[in-house]
Design a protein around this motif. Structure first.
Motif, PDB file in Angstrom:
ATOM      1  N   ARG A   1     -42.813 -76.894   7.007  1.00 36.57           N
ATOM      2  CA  ARG A   1     -41.500 -76.219   7.178  1.00 36.57           C
ATOM      3  C   ARG A   1     -41.651 -74.737   7.840  1.00 36.57           C
ATOM      4  O   ARG A   1     -41.062 -74.394   8.753  1.00 36.57           O
ATOM      5  CB  ARG A   1     -40.760 -76.097   6.041  1.00 36.57           C
ATOM      6  CG  ARG A   1     -40.356 -77.636   5.463  1.00 36.57           C
ATOM      7  CD  ARG A   1     -39.788 -77.238   3.946  1.00 36.57           C
ATOM      8  NE  ARG A   1     -38.540 -76.709   4.030  1.00 36.57           N
ATOM      9  CZ  ARG A   1     -37.310 -77.328   4.274  1.00 36.57           C
ATOM     10  NH1 ARG A   1     -37.275 -78.761   4.248  1.00 36.57           N
ATOM     11  NH2 ARG A   1     -36.258 -76.537   4.130  1.00 36.57           N
ATOM     12  N   VAL A   2     -42.537 -74.082   7.163  1.00 37.50           N
ATOM     13  CA  VAL A   2     -42.841 -72.722   7.797  1.00 37.50           C
ATOM     14  C   VAL A   2     -43.281 -72.719   9.276  1.00 37.50           C
ATOM     15  O   VAL A   2     -43.135 -71.927  10.016  1.00 37.50           O
ATOM     16  CB  VAL A   2     -43.921 -71.916   7.019  1.00 37.50           C
ATOM     17  CG1 VAL A   2     -44.395 -70.573   7.643  1.00 37.50           C
ATOM     18  CG2 VAL A   2     -43.487 -71.691   5.512  1.00 37.50           C
ATOM     19  N   LEU A   3     -44.254 -73.675   9.502  1.00 33.57           N
ATOM     20  CA  LEU A   3     -44.790 -73.725  11.225  1.00 33.57           C
ATOM     21  C   LEU A   3     -43.566 -73.950  11.975  1.00 33.57           C
ATOM     22  O   LEU A   3     -43.373 -73.426  13.088  1.00 33.57           O
ATOM     23  CB  LEU A   3     -45.846 -74.647  10.957  1.00 33.57           C
ATOM     24  CG  LEU A   3     -47.273 -74.347  10.392  1.00 33.57           C
ATOM     25  CD1 LEU A   3     -48.111 -75.481  10.317  1.00 33.57           C
ATOM     26  CD2 LEU A   3     -47.816 -73.167  11.165  1.00 33.57           C
ATOM     27  N   GLU A   4     -42.606 -74.856  11.386  1.00 31.00           N
ATOM     28  CA  GLU A   4     -41.348 -75.127  12.360  1.00 31.00           C
ATOM     29  C   GLU A   4     -40.692 -73.953  12.671  1.00 31.00           C
ATOM     30  O   GLU A   4     -40.176 -73.835  14.008  1.00 31.00           O
ATOM     31  CB  GLU A   4     -40.542 -76.235  11.772  1.00 31.00           C
ATOM     32  CG  GLU A   4     -41.269 -77.706  11.485  1.00 31.00           C
ATOM     33  CD  GLU A   4     -40.303 -78.555  11.047  1.00 31.00           C
ATOM     34  OE1 GLU A   4     -40.748 -79.854  11.071  1.00 31.00           O
ATOM     35  OE2 GLU A   4     -39.417 -78.026  10.217  1.00 31.00           O
ATOM     36  N   ALA A   5     -40.588 -73.210  11.713  1.00 33.67           N
ATOM     37  CA  ALA A   5     -39.730 -71.801  12.046  1.00 33.67           C
ATOM     38  C   ALA A   5     -40.514 -70.812  12.741  1.00 33.67           C
ATOM     39  O   ALA A   5     -40.034 -70.289  13.821  1.00 33.67           O
ATOM     40  CB  ALA A   5     -39.217 -71.134  10.758  1.00 33.67           C
ATOM     41  N   VAL A   6     -41.853 -70.895  12.741  1.00 32.76           N
ATOM     42  CA  VAL A   6     -42.610 -69.953  13.535  1.00 32.76           C
ATOM     43  C   VAL A   6     -42.647 -70.321  14.895  1.00 32.76           C
ATOM     44  O   VAL A   6     -42.716 -69.523  15.802  1.00 32.76           O
ATOM     45  CB  VAL A   6     -43.980 -70.084  12.725  1.00 32.76           C
ATOM     46  CG1 VAL A   6     -44.993 -69.345  13.755  1.00 32.76           C
ATOM     47  CG2 VAL A   6     -44.055 -69.172  11.234  1.00 32.76           C
ATOM     48  N   LYS A   7     -42.773 -71.726  15.065  1.00 32.94           N
ATOM     49  CA  LYS A   7     -42.905 -72.188  16.467  1.00 32.94           C
ATOM     50  C   LYS A   7     -41.823 -71.777  17.382  1.00 32.94           C
ATOM     51  O   LYS A   7     -41.726 -72.150  18.594  1.00 32.94           O
ATOM     52  CB  LYS A   7     -43.228 -73.552  16.368  1.00 32.94           C
ATOM     53  CG  LYS A   7     -44.694 -74.009  15.938  1.00 32.94           C
ATOM     54  CD  LYS A   7     -45.000 -75.370  15.809  1.00 32.94           C
ATOM     55  CE  LYS A   7     -46.230 -75.692  15.633  1.00 32.94           C
ATOM     56  NZ  LYS A   7     -46.447 -77.265  15.577  1.00 32.94           N
TER      57      LYS A   7
END
Length: 332
Positions: free
Chosen positions: A43-49
């Motif tokens: 979930r964090v990676l999706e926002a960062v990307k």
């Protein structure tokens, strides 16, 4: 995608399993705990990307890297170069492995983090400072949700690492020009400030509620008299000569204090280091940076204790700030 691409990267820190994170049947790996069917780290990676085009996940062991691999097949996983020594080590590893100029740092346990909020940090960074750190109106800052210019942050981070420092706060104490960005600004794109909801245990999900603002502090710019590159040269020279006073011309109180402590050969030199730390605490007090003030007071306390001087009043003062800010005493 939000923002200007091509010069932006991000390191997501997933260095520890989370000792307080227990699920049915025993302890689980916090980063891989699923929320609405997705691991927190995903979930964090999706926002960062949404805002960068280069992403890595930093873990503290090869065993954890292998455990993460099935869930993160499309993301580069790197292992802390010095093992599990604390968040600053993970930040340094991340900055070293990234190629981008503007770098985000985020933890893996903020599953409701918003890309738009991260974009605000990067946008402010690209206005010309060396670091951007979210700041709450009560003087609490968020050192693990931040943006840094890669080269200056890595240079100062490596100097800190050589001297045994492991706190992420030390990056902003050690000479970077930092914008402490009011979360009121971030609230414009993240109304409930979900970006800062940290999940330390499963029950935190059940008790989750919008974060409230208290206090009047606005954004703060921390500047130093000398450019970081010149300060770093003075630090290296002071260490080589084993003469802490060399760094004083740089005007960064933290380094004047730290090098006196590291190079101290007598109680009087430790007491002198404590004096510099207290000056540093006064600087932060004048700016309203209360958590940094408490950190400097604790460093002063430790110098005095090592020098044989009782300084319980300093620890009491720092712990009072911790209580008011809701900081865990274990974070000393």
């Amino acid at each position: 995608m939000l923002g200007r691409m091509g010069t932006r990267g991000a390191a997501v820190l997933a260095g520890g399993e989370g000792r307080r994170f227990k699920v049915a049947g025993g302890r689980g790996d916090k980063a891989l705990f699923k929320i609405e069917g997705k691991p927190m780290v995903v979930r964090v990676l999706e926002a960062v990307k949404e805002v960068v085009d280069e992403v890595i996940v930093v873990v503290d062991s090869w065993e954890r890297a292998q455990r993460f691999a099935p869930a993160l097949s499309d993301v580069r996983i790197v292992v802390d170069e010095e093992g599990p020594r604390g968040p600053l080590t993970g930040i340094r590893t991340g900055l070293r492995k990234l190629r981008a100029e503007s770098c985000l740092i985020t933890p893996c346990d903020v599953p409701f983090i918003k890309g738009a909020a991260l974009n605000e940090l990067l946008r402010k960074l690209e206005e010309g400072v060396e670091g951007v750190v979210p700041l709450w109106p009560n003087g609490f800052h968020e050192p693990l949700i931040a943006a840094y210019k890669r080269e200056p942050a890595l240079r100062v981070g490596d100097l800190l690492g050589k001297l045994g420092r492991t706190r992420p706060d030390d990056l902003v104490r050690a000479g970077l020009e930092v914008e402490f960005l009011s979360v009121r600004e971030i609230r414009k794109v993240d109304p409930d400030l979900d970006t800062f909801v940290n999940i330390n245990k499963p029950s935190d999900l059940e008790s989750r509620r919008p974060l409230k603002l208290s206090g009047e502090l606005d954004s703060v710019r921390l500047r130093h008299p000398m450019e970081l590159q010149e300060v770093a040269k003075l630090v290296e020279e002071a260490v080589a000569q084993r003469r802490a006073s060399v760094v004083d011309d740089g005007g960064v109180l933290f380094w004047s204090a730290l090098l006196r402590r590291v190079l101290a050969k007598s109680s009087s030199e430790l007491i002198e280091a404590a004096t510099w730390y207290r000056r540093e605490a006064e600087l932060y007090d004048s700016l309203g940076l209360r958590l940094l003030r408490a950190r400097a007071l604790i460093d002063a306390y430790r110098c005095l204790e090592e020098g044989g001087v009782k300084a319980d009043h300093l620890m009491k003062e720092a712990l009072g700030v911790y209580r008011e800010l809701g900081v865990d005493r274990k974070d000393l």
